[in-house]
Design an enzyme around this catalytic site. Structure first.
Site, PDB file in Angstrom:
ATOM      1  N   CYS A   1       0.818  -1.217   0.000  1.00 17.32           N
ATOM      2  CA  CYS A   1       0.000   0.000   0.000  1.00 17.32           C
ATOM      3  C   CYS A   1       0.852   1.268   0.000  1.00 17.32           C
ATOM      4  O   CYS A   1       0.382   2.341  -0.376  1.00 17.32           O
ATOM      5  CB  CYS A   1      -0.918   0.010   1.219  1.00 17.32           C
ATOM      6  SG  CYS A   1      -2.073  -1.369   1.295  1.00 17.32           S
TER       7      CYS A   1
ATOM      8  N   TYR B   1     -17.496  14.413  21.349  1.00 17.60           N
ATOM      9  CA  TYR B   1     -17.695  15.728  20.730  1.00 17.60           C
ATOM     10  C   TYR B   1     -16.852  16.778  21.432  1.00 17.60           C
ATOM     11  O   TYR B   1     -16.802  16.861  22.660  1.00 17.60           O
ATOM     12  CB  TYR B   1     -19.162  16.164  20.795  1.00 17.60           C
ATOM     13  CG  TYR B   1     -19.313  17.670  20.610  1.00 17.60           C
ATOM     14  CD1 TYR B   1     -19.048  18.254  19.371  1.00 17.60           C
ATOM     15  CD2 TYR B   1     -19.647  18.495  21.686  1.00 17.60           C
ATOM     16  CE1 TYR B   1     -19.147  19.631  19.208  1.00 17.60           C
ATOM     17  CE2 TYR B   1     -19.751  19.870  21.522  1.00 17.60           C
ATOM     18  CZ  TYR B   1     -19.493  20.443  20.285  1.00 17.60           C
ATOM     19  OH  TYR B   1     -19.563  21.796  20.126  1.00 17.60           O
TER      20      TYR B   1
END
Length: 464
Positions: free
Chosen positions: A46, A431
């Site tokens: 990769c 968050y």
């Protein structure tokens, strides 16, 4: 008396199997012989486009464990040696030394097939010219770099617009080449739906890549000295000094086919959950040469990824070493990038869902990687598929800037757990303004999918 395991292939699956088996059994208990036709072992294929583009050093930086390190663990690793025949009944393989010409047979108690995949190279005029390259192994990468550094021209044509194709296009742009990309599909990256692929095309064009869709290579033109000068399609000709083939790969299973081992529709070996070849208790297979179970559609698919290959090797090594482990299947997760654009997908595309006979709703939303008011917030497009009536998640595609790509892991976990879009909305995700809007973009898409599923159900209940 010790047993002998013979492993065909010395990259991710093969060497992971060898290493895991050695952890479980000593050299006195288990003799491990590995045949590898190339010069390298345990490397990251990769990373080749990033080596070619100059982002990382290579090839040494791409090697996780050297041949010397494997041999130090009592693994008999034979480089530049190719297995040319498997005798299942006789429990032996025939090998050929690519540098020495030495040939012979070696018996096995257990066999591991990790032959990987082969780049698709269509039979066309000029396709075997020196400046036409596939990109699959470190040897391929070195050969490509040698050509890039020796040819006088700066015109490159990339054939195919999958992961390898788009990554190689960027690498060649980084090296100062003029790049044309030829693709048989209307949009790049057929692993995405066309509407999401269009975003990739725009990014490639923004980099300076000429993208030609809905066309196929018919020939490579060469001059009197055999040098590449152009590529030919059905309706045009494009000048070229070098050609990169990124058309895709097929399972490298010619050996297995000749030995009568079971293959699937794509030509990949068929195994059980423990990665044993079906019907053969002493033969295992893993990596890019096998088909795997798609947990979303329930079908067998060929999905050549290094993440799978390494896991297969661990499971095979456990089995060979006398332990037990299973590989339950995949959901088809992949991530890549084009310049600063991150591209990710998991699960089914619209086409896949239709082939599987699934009825679905599809929604697309625009969001940002961070709270909109926070510096660095970047746009992100999320597409989500959910099953009609049940709301089961079927697939997600994400295209966006920094912070977009790895969000696909939320969807990958949700697919594996067979969550509904309602359950995704309810997930307690982290968050803070530097990391996400109050509603994560994946959950924003899930909310829209919930509405679509409910609206669809309501419409279905109306009198006809």
């Amino acid at each position: 008396m010790s047993e002998r395991v013979v492993i065909i292939g010395g990259d991710a699956a093969g060497m992971a199997a060898a290493s895991q088996a050695r952890r479980l059994k000593s050299a006195g208990e288990l003799e491990i012989v590995v045949f590898e036709r190339g010069h390298f072992t345990s490397y990251s294929a990769c990373g080749i486009p990033y080596w070619v583009g100059g982002d990382v050093d290579g090839p040494d930086a791409l090697i996780a464990r050297t041949p010397a390190e494997h041999r130090a663990r009592d693994i008999d690793l034979r480089l530049r040696t190719e297995v040319v025949e498997i005798d299942v009944a006789g429990r032996r393989v025939r090998f050929h030394g690519l540098g020495t010409g030495l040939e012979g047979w070696i018996g096995y108690d257990k066999l591991v097939i990790a032959t990987g995949a082969t780049p698709i190279r269509p039979v066309l005029p000029g396709i075997d010219a020196d400046a036409v390259h596939g990109v699959q192994t470190l040897d391929d990468g070195q050969s490509l770099i040698d050509t890039l550094e020796s040819i006088p021209g700066r015109r490159a044509v990339v054939v195919g617009a999958g992961y390898i194709g788009v990554e190689m296009a960027e690498a060649l742009i980084n090296r100062g080449f003029q790049v044309t990309m030829i693709n048989r599909g209307a949009e790049p990256m057929s692993t995405l739906d066309p509407d999401m692929g269009a975003l990739i095309r725009k990014a490639l064009q923004g980099m300076g890549v000429q993208v030609i869709g809905d066309t196929e290579l018919t020939a490579v033109r060469t001059d009197a000295k055999g040098r590449v000068i152009a590529v030919v399609t059905a309706d045009a000709e494009y000048p070229a000094d070098i050609v990169i083939l990124g058309i895709g790969v097929r399972p490298a299973t010619d050996l297995a086919r000749a030995a009568g081992l079971p293959l699937g529709e794509s030509g990949g070996l068929l195994t059980d959950l423990a990665m044993r070849v079906r019907g053969h208790e002493n033969i295992w297979a893993g990596g890019d040469c096998v088909e795997v179970l798609d947990l979303v559609s329930g079908s067998e698919r060929h999905i050549p990824l290094g993440t799978h290959a390494n896991k297969h090797g661990q499971i095979i090594g456990s089995g060979v070493g006398g332990d037990y482990a299973v590989f339950p299947g995949v959901v088809g997760t992949a991530v890549s990038k084009v310049c600063d654009l991150e591209v990710a997908r998991t699960g089914l595309r619209e086409h896949d869902a239709r082939v599987a006979g699934l009825q679905f709703v599809a929604v697309t939303i625009e969001s940002t990687s961070r709270s909109g008011y926070f510096p660095g917030a970047a746009p992100m497009t999320v597409k989500m598929l959910a099953e009609r009536r049940t709301g089961r998640l079927l697939g997600v595609q994400i295209v966006g800037r920094e912070g977009a790509g790895k969000r696909i892991d939320i969807a990958a976990v949700a697919l594996t757990a067979r969550l509904t879009v309602d359950e995704i909305v309810a997930l307690d995700l982290g968050y803070a303004p530097p990391f996400s809007p109050v509603w994560d973009p994946v959950q924003v898409a899930a909310r829209k999918a919930v509405t679509a599923v409910r609206r669809d159900a309501t419409a279905g209940n109306r009198p006809q």
